[in-house]
Design a protein around this motif. Structure first.
Motif, PDB file in Angstrom:
ATOM      1  N   SER A 244       0.821  -1.211   0.000  1.00 37.35           N
ATOM      2  CA  SER A 244       0.000   0.000   0.000  1.00 37.35           C
ATOM      3  C   SER A 244       0.854   1.260   0.000  1.00 37.35           C
ATOM      4  N   ASN A 245       0.240   2.372  -0.377  1.00 35.45           N
ATOM      5  CA  ASN A 245       0.929   3.660  -0.338  1.00 35.45           C
ATOM      6  C   ASN A 245       1.195   4.089   1.095  1.00 35.45           C
ATOM      7  N   ARG A 246       2.329   4.753   1.293  1.00 31.03           N
ATOM      8  CA  ARG A 246       2.664   5.339   2.574  1.00 31.03           C
ATOM      9  C   ARG A 246       3.082   6.796   2.338  1.00 31.03           C
ATOM     10  N   PRO A 247       3.034   7.630   3.372  1.00 33.31           N
ATOM     11  CA  PRO A 247       3.383   9.046   3.171  1.00 33.31           C
ATOM     12  C   PRO A 247       4.786   9.221   2.593  1.00 33.31           C
ATOM     13  N   TYR A 248       5.695   8.312   2.930  1.00 31.65           N
ATOM     14  CA  TYR A 248       7.097   8.452   2.560  1.00 31.65           C
ATOM     15  C   TYR A 248       7.484   7.659   1.308  1.00 31.65           C
ATOM     16  N   ARG A 249       6.532   6.908   0.725  1.00 35.62           N
ATOM     17  CA  ARG A 249       6.826   6.137  -0.490  1.00 35.62           C
ATOM     18  C   ARG A 249       5.552   5.640  -1.132  1.00 35.62           C
ATOM     19  N   PRO A 250       5.587   5.385  -2.449  1.00 35.98           N
ATOM     20  CA  PRO A 250       4.423   4.751  -3.093  1.00 35.98           C
ATOM     21  C   PRO A 250       4.387   3.265  -2.765  1.00 35.98           C
TER      22      PRO A 250
END
Length: 344
Positions: free
Chosen positions: A292-298
């Motif tokens: 899943s997407n995270r604030p610090y990486r796709p």
């Protein structure tokens, strides 16, 4: 409000008894008070009784434990399977009282010893058994309502956490779904599956104490920020440790970042010291997070996540759990809804 359970005005009694004399005596006792409305039906074999139960409902069953085609506790079990909501009164001889008590533990409401007691004793036992069955059913329904309320409360808590962290919205629910699928693959019984699901739904409850600016930070976290975020599993444990769940939910929450080689946190547990359910949530959490997407990486994608599990099973992740999880994905029996791969 006090609820009074009323005995039916007309009581249909199934008497499964192969001794004609005993059956006739019961019939006469029930007829002593015609205003009570007893309507007896008779069977001399268990098979005949089961046929009658399949054709019509009864208010109570009087059951001899020694029949031509059945004997002992298996007789009770057969009737319970055929009519689980109908109270059973066991009829026993003097030498069978131990068996009668065992039958009550198995689900019979009462027992009567043949040749002892009068008509009033019999009728009182029938009234008591019907009322007790009604009370037990009400307790069961009340327990089910409480269970649903608990589930809804836990779901609400999970949503509250995710509202503070939009990047992981749905994360806990998806982890819970995968964890439950893994548990089912490993032949967990329904009750244990329910506890595992609930643990998954709130495994990140401790994040409620973490500043949202840390959770949503688009760049790399500092050492201090990451150390604070790592406290969420211990904080979650402290939040729910005094809640009297019937499952080890608090341990699931505390241990879901532990690793099999002891490199996890907060306690550095190893191998069998980690609760099995926590090991399942750990694997599900890693896969969902990486996919899943995270604030610090796709999102890295499900293939990369599964490679991580396959590469480190037996070292970081429980091997049995990892193999079960990989089977689910590789055989197309699970995928995150809206995600990659076949739908479960």
């Amino acid at each position: 409000m006090i609820i009074l359970h009323m005995v039916p005005t007309s009581i249909h009694v199934l008497i499964i008894e192969d001794n004609p004399g005993d059956a006739r005596l019961i019939e006469l006792m029930l007829a002593e008070h015609p205003e009570d409305g007893y309507r007896p039906s008779f069977a001399v074999r268990l098979s005949e009784g089961l046929e009658l139960l399949a054709r019509q409902p009864f208010d109570v069953i009087l059951l001899d434990l020694s029949l031509p085609d059945s004997h002992g506790l298996s007789t009770v079990q057969s009737v319970l399977e055929a009519a689980p909501a109908t109270p059973i009164i066991v009829l026993t001889g003097l030498a069978d009282e131990a068996t009668a008590m065992a039958a009550m533990k198995a689900g019979a409401q009462d027992y009567l010893t043949k040749g002892q007691g009068d008509g009033e004793t019999l009728r009182r036992s029938i009234r008591y058994s019907i009322e007790r069955m009604h009370t037990d059913e009400e307790k069961r329904q009340s327990g089910e309502r409480l269970r649903r309320a608990l589930m809804q409360t836990i779901q609400a808590v999970g949503l509250t956490i995710e509202k503070r962290d939009p990047y992981t919205a749905g994360h806990q629910q998806r982890v819970a779904e995968l964890a439950t699928a893994i548990g089912r693959e490993l032949d967990f019984d329904p009750d244990r599956l329910e506890g595992l699901m609930l643990g998954g739904v709130i495994h990140d409850i401790g994040k409620i104490a973490i500043p949202s600016s840390f959770l949503n930070k688009p760049g790399r976290l500092t050492v201090t920020e990451f150390a604070l975020i790592k406290t969420h599993s211990a904080i979650g444990y402290d939040i729910i440790k005094d809640v009297e769940f019937t499952w080890p939910i608090a341990q699931m929450v505390r241990q879901h970042h532990e690793r099999m080689d002891g490199s996890g946190y907060p306690d550095g547990l190893k191998g069998e010291d980690i609760l099995f359910e926590s090991r399942i949530i750990c694997v599900a959490d890693v896969i969902e997070s990486m996919a899943s997407n995270r604030p610090y990486r796709p999102a890295l994608g499900i293939d990369v996540a599964l490679e991580e599990i396959a590469r480190n099973k037996g070292r970081l992740y429980d091997e049995t759990i990892s193999d079960a999880c990989l089977r689910l994905f590789h055989e197309g029996r699970f995928s995150f809804q809206g995600g990659e791969g076949p739908i479960a």
